[in-house]
Design a protein around this motif. Structure first.
Motif, PDB file in Angstrom:
ATOM      1  N   SER A 146       0.883  -1.162   0.000  1.00 12.55           N
ATOM      2  CA  SER A 146       0.000   0.000   0.000  1.00 12.55           C
ATOM      3  C   SER A 146       0.922   1.213   0.000  1.00 12.55           C
ATOM      4  CB  SER A 146      -0.890  -0.034   1.236  1.00 12.55           C
ATOM      5  OG  SER A 146      -1.716   1.096   1.263  1.00 12.55           O
ATOM      6  N   GLN A 154       0.436  11.138   1.895  1.00 15.41           N
ATOM      7  CA  GLN A 154       1.273  10.887   3.071  1.00 15.41           C
ATOM      8  C   GLN A 154       2.738  11.213   2.795  1.00 15.41           C
ATOM      9  OE1 GLN A 154       0.908   6.926   4.687  1.00 15.41           O
ATOM     10  NE2 GLN A 154       2.510   7.235   6.200  1.00 15.41           N
ATOM     11  N   GLU A 190       3.238  14.784   3.665  1.00 20.40           N
ATOM     12  CA  GLU A 190       3.250  14.963   5.122  1.00 20.40           C
ATOM     13  C   GLU A 190       4.645  14.637   5.659  1.00 20.40           C
ATOM     14  OE1 GLU A 190      -1.355  13.327   6.012  1.00 20.40           O
ATOM     15  OE2 GLU A 190       0.332  12.504   7.123  1.00 20.40           O
ATOM     16  N   ALA A 191       5.171  13.514   5.190  1.00 19.87           N
ATOM     17  CA  ALA A 191       6.482  13.056   5.655  1.00 19.87           C
ATOM     18  C   ALA A 191       7.583  14.005   5.183  1.00 19.87           C
ATOM     19  CB  ALA A 191       6.743  11.644   5.146  1.00 19.87           C
ATOM     20  N   GLN A 234       3.714   4.917   2.340  1.00 20.48           N
ATOM     21  CA  GLN A 234       3.959   4.802   3.780  1.00 20.48           C
ATOM     22  C   GLN A 234       5.430   4.714   4.166  1.00 20.48           C
ATOM     23  OE1 GLN A 234       1.334   1.960   5.753  1.00 20.48           O
ATOM     24  NE2 GLN A 234      -0.241   2.227   4.211  1.00 20.48           N
ATOM     25  N   SER A 286       7.548   7.778   5.815  1.00 21.63           N
ATOM     26  CA  SER A 286       7.264   8.004   7.234  1.00 21.63           C
ATOM     27  C   SER A 286       8.017   7.001   8.104  1.00 21.63           C
ATOM     28  CB  SER A 286       5.759   7.863   7.504  1.00 21.63           C
ATOM     29  OG  SER A 286       5.017   8.735   6.689  1.00 21.63           O
ATOM     30  N   VAL A 287       7.998   5.734   7.691  1.00 17.71           N
ATOM     31  CA  VAL A 287       8.685   4.695   8.455  1.00 17.71           C
ATOM     32  C   VAL A 287      10.186   4.978   8.493  1.00 17.71           C
ATOM     33  CG1 VAL A 287       9.178   2.223   8.588  1.00 17.71           C
ATOM     34  CG2 VAL A 287       6.903   2.991   7.881  1.00 17.71           C
ATOM     35  N   PHE A 310       7.690  16.980   7.416  1.00 18.43           N
ATOM     36  CA  PHE A 310       8.227  16.665   8.742  1.00 18.43           C
ATOM     37  C   PHE A 310       9.750  16.558   8.703  1.00 18.43           C
ATOM     38  CE2 PHE A 310       9.900  14.111  12.090  1.00 18.43           C
ATOM     39  CZ  PHE A 310       9.179  14.481  13.210  1.00 18.43           C
TER      40      PHE A 310
END
Lengths: 282, 325
Positions: free
Chosen positions: A121, A158, A161-162, A124, A127-128, A165
């Motif tokens: 998916s 996402q 977003e990452a 992601q 972020s990880v 950050f």
């Protein structure tokens, strides 16, 4: 890097590409296109630029870590891990088959050494990777965290977003890369959902950005080393890899049509004659 | 029958804040993340004590969950904090793939669950989160009932290795459980023993169940009240032992009747000890704006409705007390 090392990496890449087309052919399923396009980057990381231990430990302390965010290119990841010694190369023959640790998309769930998080998916993995990079900082561990993403994957929110950050918090032990092949399942990215200038986007998000030819081993190695030089200077680093989907097999190259299609027997043979068997097939 | 009293009311989220601070003191690997709701989640004391172990992620919950998964690699124990709605529904796929399927030791801590969030209305009042979380293989699901239990649960989940969904709320409610109690994940708490009906309650409905028990006692009905704080893994033994004695069941929760505590209990009973059951839960609807008290009354989540449900289920069970009703 001297020429003999580059030649060695190129010969490794040839074997990895053979593994990819043979794995996908064997189960008549999987994603050869992106796997072939990212082979050079992963070979350069695992066989030259990353410090890592095939005696796998999930926590990976004092090691460089790699996260594959575009998990559908699992064939290249599995081949690289097997050829690095994380598990027997014979296990590559189980790819996508019932009971295999080599699931369609990478997972920790079956205990395959070398995998630190499930992916598939999309969107992601950055972020990880940021989380893992922060843990390294908290632990006083000065090794790097690498991640790889598809360009189509950047359509997932996402990711951004990452991206915000990582820049805001100066996650500068992180080196991310994007496989810029310009293709996704439904067609060219510019037709499906335009990405615009990726360089400008990542710069605007506060990252240090490098670009390189992604299927030229010498340039790939050089870009990773340059990224390391630019790391730990207050900004996360992005490598934009200009690749060709399906690189190394002429009839697969440059088209989205081989994103997720397996070759038949005839096509397999036509591919294998273009890829030298350098280490011995599994 | 044990008599429960309280000398003060506090919010369960403050119990989380106190527990997080204590967990942080006990283990330097405990870290925390928040998506722009530090005050609401009561995380400021942890931040003051351990600023380098806190990450403000902004209004970016998906990134927060992914980062938490990554932070575990290298041994950190991340606690994420935001409202229950943004802790679950908004980030379901991130929890599913990066946390649950990947088996990561992440503690998803969710405040403002259910109707008692109040005036903000249905966009923020998630009533489906227990169901969403309990369907994920390997996920532990906890819903606490007061300040002390929430504090104890927060400390306990830090010591447990595996993904956890910890659900608590916004309003001040009676503090009736013991301070500095030991919280045992997966172990039901016997609030009051009885013989006529089993009332299984979780979260804010535990106090309502206690009030209902007092009203029922005045009418000669001896209810057994059990707090199921851990909805998954469910303490099946405690459920079966109680229902074998009473023969009928009422479940009470601040959640949709679909997919919550009631369904977990019903599933156990259907296969092992079929018994009449009544649900005190939201009847498959969204919430709305109002004060917590108004909403709990309107949607039937109070002691009065527990009393009515007990009478209904006892009548269905044809128990000796039911005949008297």
């Amino acid at each position: 890097m001297n020429n003999s090392n580059v030649e060695l990496l190129k010969s490794l890449a040839s074997q990895v590409r053979r593994d990819i087309v043979r794995m996908v052919h064997s189960c008549q399923s999987g994603h050869p296109g992106g796997s072939l396009g990212c082979t050079d980057y992963l070979v350069a990381l695992y066989f030259s630029e990353m410090y890592h231990n095939p005696e796998f430990n999930m926590n990976g302390k004092e090691e460089d870590l790699f996260f594959l965010s575009n998990g559908h290119i699992s064939p290249v990841f599995y081949s690289i891990l097997a050829r690095s010694g994380y598990f027997e190369i014979s296990e590559l023959s189980t790819f996508r088959k019932l009971g295999s640790r080599l699931q369609g998309h990478p997972t920790t769930h079956e205990g395959l050494p070398g995998i630190r998080v499930a992916s598939g998916s999309l969107g992601q993995g950055l972020s990880v990777a940021i989380g893992a990079a922060l843990t390294k900082k908290l632990n006083g561990d000065d090794r790097w965290v690498f991640s790889l993403h598809g360009d189509g994957e950047l359509q997932e929110g996402q990711i951004w977003e990452a991206a915000m950050f990582a820049a805001h918090n100066k996650v500068d032990n992180l080196i991310a890369a994007v496989d810029v092949n310009g293709q996704q399942i439904d067609g060219p990215t510019e037709k499906v959902l335009s990405l615009g200038s990726l360089r400008e986007k990542w710069l605007a998000f506060g990252w240090d950005v490098l670009e390189t030819e992604g299927n030229d081993m010498e340039q790939v190695v050089g870009a990773i080393r340059e990224a390391k030089n630019r790391s730990n200077k207050g900004k996360p680093v992005m490598i934009l890899l200009r690749t060709s989907m399906g690189y190394g097999v002429d009839f697969m190259a440059g088209s989205h049509k081989w994103h997720g299609v397996a070759p038949n027997d005839e096509q397999l043979n036509a591919a294998l004659v273009q890829l030298e068997e350098t280490l011995g097939d599994y | 029958m044990k008599k429960y009293t309280y000398s003060e009311k506090k919010d369960t989220r403050s119990g989380f804040g106190a527990g997080l601070l204590e967990a942080g003191r006990r283990n330097t690997d405990v870290v925390a993340l928040c998506a722009d709701l530090i005050g609401s989640l009561k995380m400021q004391d942890f931040i003051n004590a351990f600023p380098e172990r806190f990450f403000q992620v902004g209004i970016a919950e998906a990134n927060m969950i992914g980062m938490a998964a990554g932070l575990t690699i290298g041994g950190k124990i991340p606690f994420t904090g935001t409202f229950a709605n943004f802790s679950t529904g908004r980030v379901y796929d991130q929890i599913r793939q990066s946390v649950a399927y990947s088996g990561k030791n992440v503690k998803i801590c969710a405040s403002h669950a259910g109707l008692t969030l109040g005036e903000d209305g249905a966009t923020h009042q998630i009533l489906e989160d227990i169901g969403l979380m309990k369907m994920l293989p390997g996920m532990t699901v906890i819903n606490t009932c007061d300040f002390n239990q929430t504090k104890a649960a927060t400390i306990a989940v830090a010591e447990y290795d595996g993904p956890v969904y910890l659900r608590f709320g916004r309003p001040v409610v009676p503090v009736f459980t013991a301070p500095d109690q030991e919280f045992k994940i997966g172990k039901a708490w016997m609030v009051n023993e009885g013989i006529d009906v089993s009332i299984f309650a979780t979260g804010h409905l535990v106090w309502e169940a206690i009030l209902a028990g007092e009203k029922l006692a005045a009418e000669g009905i001896n209810a057994e009240i059990i707090n199921i704080h851990t909805i998954k893994p469910l303490d099946e033994e405690a459920v079966l032992r109680s229902v074998a004695k009473t023969g009928c069941v009422v479940t009470a929760e601040e959640h949709n009747r679909l997919g919550g505590l009631g369904d977990s209990i019903a599933q156990v009973l259907a296969s092992k000890l079929p018994s009449p059951q009544e649900y005190v839960a939201v009847n498959d609807s969204f919430g709305e704006s109002g004060t917590p008290e108004q909403l709990m009354k309107k949607y039937g989540l109070d002691s009065e409705n527990i009393v009515k449900a007990v009478k209904r289920v006892m009548q269905r069970a044809g128990s000796r007390k039911g005949v008297l009703l």
